[in-house]
Design a protein around this motif. Structure first.
Motif, PDB file in Angstrom:
ATOM      1  N   ASP A  41     -15.487  28.785 -27.208  1.00 12.29           N
ATOM      2  CA  ASP A  41     -15.094  29.107 -28.822  1.00 12.29           C
ATOM      3  C   ASP A  41     -13.600  28.210 -28.317  1.00 12.29           C
ATOM      4  O   ASP A  41     -12.653  29.279 -27.627  1.00 12.29           O
ATOM      5  CB  ASP A  41     -15.156  30.132 -29.123  1.00 12.29           C
ATOM      6  CG  ASP A  41     -15.018  30.263 -30.503  1.00 12.29           C
ATOM      7  OD1 ASP A  41     -15.173  28.641 -31.075  1.00 12.29           O
ATOM      8  OD2 ASP A  41     -15.080  30.700 -31.453  1.00 12.29           O
TER       9      ASP A  41
ATOM     10  N   ASP B 200     -18.587  32.806 -35.779  1.00 17.81           N
ATOM     11  CA  ASP B 200     -18.032  33.473 -35.069  1.00 17.81           C
ATOM     12  C   ASP B 200     -17.671  34.664 -35.521  1.00 17.81           C
ATOM     13  O   ASP B 200     -16.639  34.852 -36.474  1.00 17.81           O
ATOM     14  CB  ASP B 200     -16.521  32.455 -33.424  1.00 17.81           C
ATOM     15  CG  ASP B 200     -15.846  33.352 -33.681  1.00 17.81           C
ATOM     16  OD1 ASP B 200     -16.691  34.683 -32.461  1.00 17.81           O
ATOM     17  OD2 ASP B 200     -14.851  33.345 -33.351  1.00 17.81           O
TER      18      ASP B 200
ATOM     19  N   THR C  56     -16.660  33.972 -25.052  1.00 11.62           N
ATOM     20  CA  THR C  56     -17.412  34.482 -26.112  1.00 11.62           C
ATOM     21  C   THR C  56     -18.509  34.840 -25.078  1.00 11.62           C
ATOM     22  O   THR C  56     -19.634  34.462 -24.596  1.00 11.62           O
ATOM     23  CB  THR C  56     -17.508  34.150 -27.136  1.00 11.62           C
ATOM     24  OG1 THR C  56     -18.137  35.617 -28.330  1.00 11.62           O
ATOM     25  CG2 THR C  56     -19.154  33.120 -27.501  1.00 11.62           C
TER      26      THR C  56
ATOM     27  N   THR D 198     -22.344  35.874 -32.374  1.00  8.12           N
ATOM     28  CA  THR D 198     -22.177  34.362 -32.691  1.00  8.12           C
ATOM     29  C   THR D 198     -23.811  33.966 -33.364  1.00  8.12           C
ATOM     30  O   THR D 198     -24.894  33.935 -32.342  1.00  8.12           O
ATOM     31  CB  THR D 198     -21.899  33.696 -31.338  1.00  8.12           C
ATOM     32  OG1 THR D 198     -20.921  34.856 -30.800  1.00  8.12           O
ATOM     33  CG2 THR D 198     -21.361  32.164 -31.541  1.00  8.12           C
TER      34      THR D 198
END
Length: 323
Positions: A74, A163, A108, A188
């Motif tokens: 991300d 997110d 992530t 997410t």
């Protein structure tokens, strides 16, 4: 072409999306498998599926994430977002000069990917839960040290991405100069489906950026609106940087980072100097729509009530074992 994954009657299927509904692909086919087969093969499979019957998109169908990605990178590619959130998280205004040197990302949690209409729990211990409106690109071909020109050909398609962020946990973690960790890994959201890159090529502006309208609302009240084309770098630059000196692989997700102008609450908190609008609470409904892709909608629910984390013990300083 649009590809989706859904569950109905205890059975998970993948298929192509049309105005009539969801057209199943052969049993055992997954969207990740289609991505790894390459865009031409996926388009052929989708076209064949569209000739078959459709499953109506009704309350008997639960849309799942379009795919379960092996990795999620991300980025933070919107200058306006950086400026506002930095003030909120670090208490310092402005954009760090290092932001302009190269695009920055973090990895992530791919195990925390949730569906486009799933409930999302507040992370344990968080009092400042937030959304982040993004678009994600999905890699369609393996590659390493790609040029931006090559990288454009490696993008299979795009989906909406939220997110979710625990801003209080994130602020503490990032003071250690390593995070974010638990501030970011609870959820997410991806969805509602994966739109192939060819479908959005006509939306590029004169500078080559995808000029898609992005909007987010909480409980029906619009909080933010921006254009995807306000990114500091186009997606091909993000993909090329991710592959620099290493690999990207088919199915990897590349997030744009949060858009500006209210793409998250923390940006507004930083600009206004107060928690306005307030952090998300159980019962709040967050809806995001990206032009040309679709809408995701998630209800915030209470999370697990866990005991506090134990602090570190004082440094003992022993250099040898005790006799």
């Amino acid at each position: 072409m649009r590809f989706a994954t859904w569950e109905s009657g205890g059975r998970v299927r993948a298929g192509a999306v049309s105005g009539a509904g969801l057209h199943p692909l052969p049993d055992g086919t997954t969207v990740l498998g289609l991505v790894r087969a390459g865009l031409p093969a996926a388009l052929r499979a989708g076209t064949a599926a569209l000739d078959g019957p459709a499953v109506p998109l009704d309350d008997r169908v639960r849309l799942l994430p379009p795919l379960m990605p092996p990795t999620v990178r991300d980025y933070v590619a919107f200058e306006e977002h950086v400026e506002g959130v930095r003030k909120s998280i670090d208490g310092v205004g402005g954009v760090p000069p290092e932001w302009y040197d190269a695009p920055t990302f973090y990895f992530t949690n791919p195990y925390a990917v949730t569906g486009p209409f799933d409930d999302v729990p507040v992370p344990p211990g968080s009092q400042r839960f937030d959304f982040e409106l993004e678009v994600a690109a999905v890699i369609g071909r393996d590659g390493a040290s790609l040029t931006p020109e090559q990288a454009r050909e490696h993008v299979f398609g795009y989906t909406v991405m939220n997110d979710w962020s625990a801003r209080d946990l994130q602020a503490r973690e990032m003071k250690v100069n390593l995070g974010p960790a638990k501030g970011k890994d609870s959820a997410t959201t991806l969805g509602p489906w994966l739109v192939t890159a060819d479908e959005l090529e006509s939306r590029r502006d004169a500078d080559g950026f995808l000029a898609l309208d992005m909007r987010v609302s909480v409980n029906g009240a619009e909080v933010g609106q921006d254009l995807l084309s306000n990114m500091g770098w186009p997606f091909e630059d993000l993909v090329a940087y991710a592959s620099r000196g290493t690999q990207v692989r088919a199915g990897d997700v590349i997030g744009s980072g949060t858009c500006g102008n209210g793409g998250c609450l923390a940006e507004l908190w930083g600009r206004r100097g107060e928690l306005d609008p307030p952090p998300l609470q159980p019962g709040d409904v967050v809806e995001m729509t990206v032009e040309g892709i679709g809408t995701i909608r998630n209800r915030v629910v209470a999370g697990d009530d866990l005991p506090p984390v134990r602090p570190a013990r004082p440094r003992p300083g022993h250099r040898k074992r005790e006799p």
